[in-house]
Motif scaffolding. Structure first.
Motif, PDB file in Angstrom:
ATOM      1  N   LYS A   1     112.273  36.540 -13.292  1.00 36.98           N
ATOM      2  CA  LYS A   1     113.638  36.424 -12.760  1.00 36.98           C
ATOM      3  C   LYS A   1     114.510  35.497 -13.601  1.00 36.98           C
ATOM      4  O   LYS A   1     115.690  35.763 -13.797  1.00 36.98           O
ATOM      5  CB  LYS A   1     113.610  35.958 -11.308  1.00 36.98           C
ATOM      6  CG  LYS A   1     113.092  37.025 -10.360  1.00 36.98           C
ATOM      7  CD  LYS A   1     113.136  36.556  -8.924  1.00 36.98           C
ATOM      8  CE  LYS A   1     112.638  37.645  -7.989  1.00 36.98           C
ATOM      9  NZ  LYS A   1     112.689  37.242  -6.577  1.00 36.98           N
TER      10      LYS A   1
ATOM     11  N   LYS B   1     120.812  42.313 -13.140  1.00 36.64           N
ATOM     12  CA  LYS B   1     120.079  42.872 -12.001  1.00 36.64           C
ATOM     13  C   LYS B   1     121.041  43.735 -11.202  1.00 36.64           C
ATOM     14  O   LYS B   1     122.250  43.519 -11.210  1.00 36.64           O
ATOM     15  CB  LYS B   1     119.439  41.779 -11.137  1.00 36.64           C
ATOM     16  CG  LYS B   1     120.388  40.864 -10.438  1.00 36.64           C
ATOM     17  CD  LYS B   1     119.616  39.824  -9.634  1.00 36.64           C
ATOM     18  CE  LYS B   1     120.587  38.856  -8.964  1.00 36.64           C
ATOM     19  NZ  LYS B   1     119.889  37.855  -8.163  1.00 36.64           N
TER      20      LYS B   1
ATOM     21  N   TYR C   1     115.572  44.223 -12.049  1.00 29.95           N
ATOM     22  CA  TYR C   1     115.879  43.177 -13.018  1.00 29.95           C
ATOM     23  C   TYR C   1     115.624  43.748 -14.410  1.00 29.95           C
ATOM     24  O   TYR C   1     114.601  44.401 -14.640  1.00 29.95           O
ATOM     25  CB  TYR C   1     114.968  41.965 -12.819  1.00 29.95           C
ATOM     26  CG  TYR C   1     115.133  41.276 -11.501  1.00 29.95           C
ATOM     27  CD1 TYR C   1     115.922  40.136 -11.375  1.00 29.95           C
ATOM     28  CD2 TYR C   1     114.491  41.749 -10.361  1.00 29.95           C
ATOM     29  CE1 TYR C   1     116.068  39.486 -10.149  1.00 29.95           C
ATOM     30  CE2 TYR C   1     114.627  41.109  -9.130  1.00 29.95           C
ATOM     31  CZ  TYR C   1     115.415  39.981  -9.044  1.00 29.95           C
ATOM     32  OH  TYR C   1     115.554  39.346  -7.839  1.00 29.95           O
TER      33      TYR C   1
ATOM     34  N   ALA D   1     115.878  37.394 -16.677  1.00 32.68           N
ATOM     35  CA  ALA D   1     116.641  38.629 -16.476  1.00 32.68           C
ATOM     36  C   ALA D   1     118.046  38.504 -17.062  1.00 32.68           C
ATOM     37  O   ALA D   1     118.720  37.503 -16.863  1.00 32.68           O
ATOM     38  CB  ALA D   1     116.712  38.971 -14.997  1.00 32.68           C
TER      39      ALA D   1
END
Length: 157
Positions: free
Chosen positions: A16, A22, A91, A19
């Motif tokens: 995350k 998203k 993502y 990323a």
């Protein structure tokens, strides 16, 4: 029109922080026959209809045709879809010269996170980030069309 893709489970949520983008995806299936899957999807502010053929023996390669449609059309078709719409957050994570698409599922598939990578050929080398887990490319229960019929919440340990 031929897609070469590999799928992996994800070990942690470390992806995350890497990323670059998203977006929310909601999709339904008009047909989940393994020989020809027909998917309708709303991805961000766009709609799509996609036809996928049966995968090869190791699940890496299969026919895929996709066409953009209006969100209004996609929404109407999702309402006609088989039960078990898929809801997920995708993502986009760069790794070397490739982009992983990492899907965090919600609803009946909550708790499942799958990373996919598209390749130019089946034997192409690619960087495998630390958060990447077991490969599940050829395991059909991880296909979105199958998750719509037999969601993650129903699986036994």
């Amino acid at each position: 029109m031929i897609e070469i893709e590999r799928k992996f489970l994800v070990r942690s949520e470390a992806f995350k922080s890497s990323a670059v983008k998203k977006e929310r995806i909601v999709q339904g299936f008009l047909n989940t026959d393994p020989l020809r899957t027909v998917r309708v999807r709303i991805k961000g502010d766009k709609g799509y209809i996609t036809v996928k053929g049966k995968g090869n023996r190791n699940g890496t390669t299969r026919f895929e045709w996709e066409k953009e449609i209006s969100v209004k059309e996609a929404d109407a078709l999702i309402k006609l879809s088989e039960p078990g719409a898929i809801d997920k957050l995708r993502y986009y994570v760069e790794a070397g010269k490739h982009m992983f698409e990492v899907d965090e599922f919600f609803g009946d598939n909550s708790g499942l996170i799958i990373a996919e990578i598209e390749l130019g050929h089946e034997d192409e080398d690619f960087l495998k980030p630390q958060w990447l887990g077991e490969e599940v490319t050829a395991i059909t229960k991880y296909y979105n069309s199958q998750l719509s019929k037999n969601p993650f919440k129903n699986w036994k340990g």
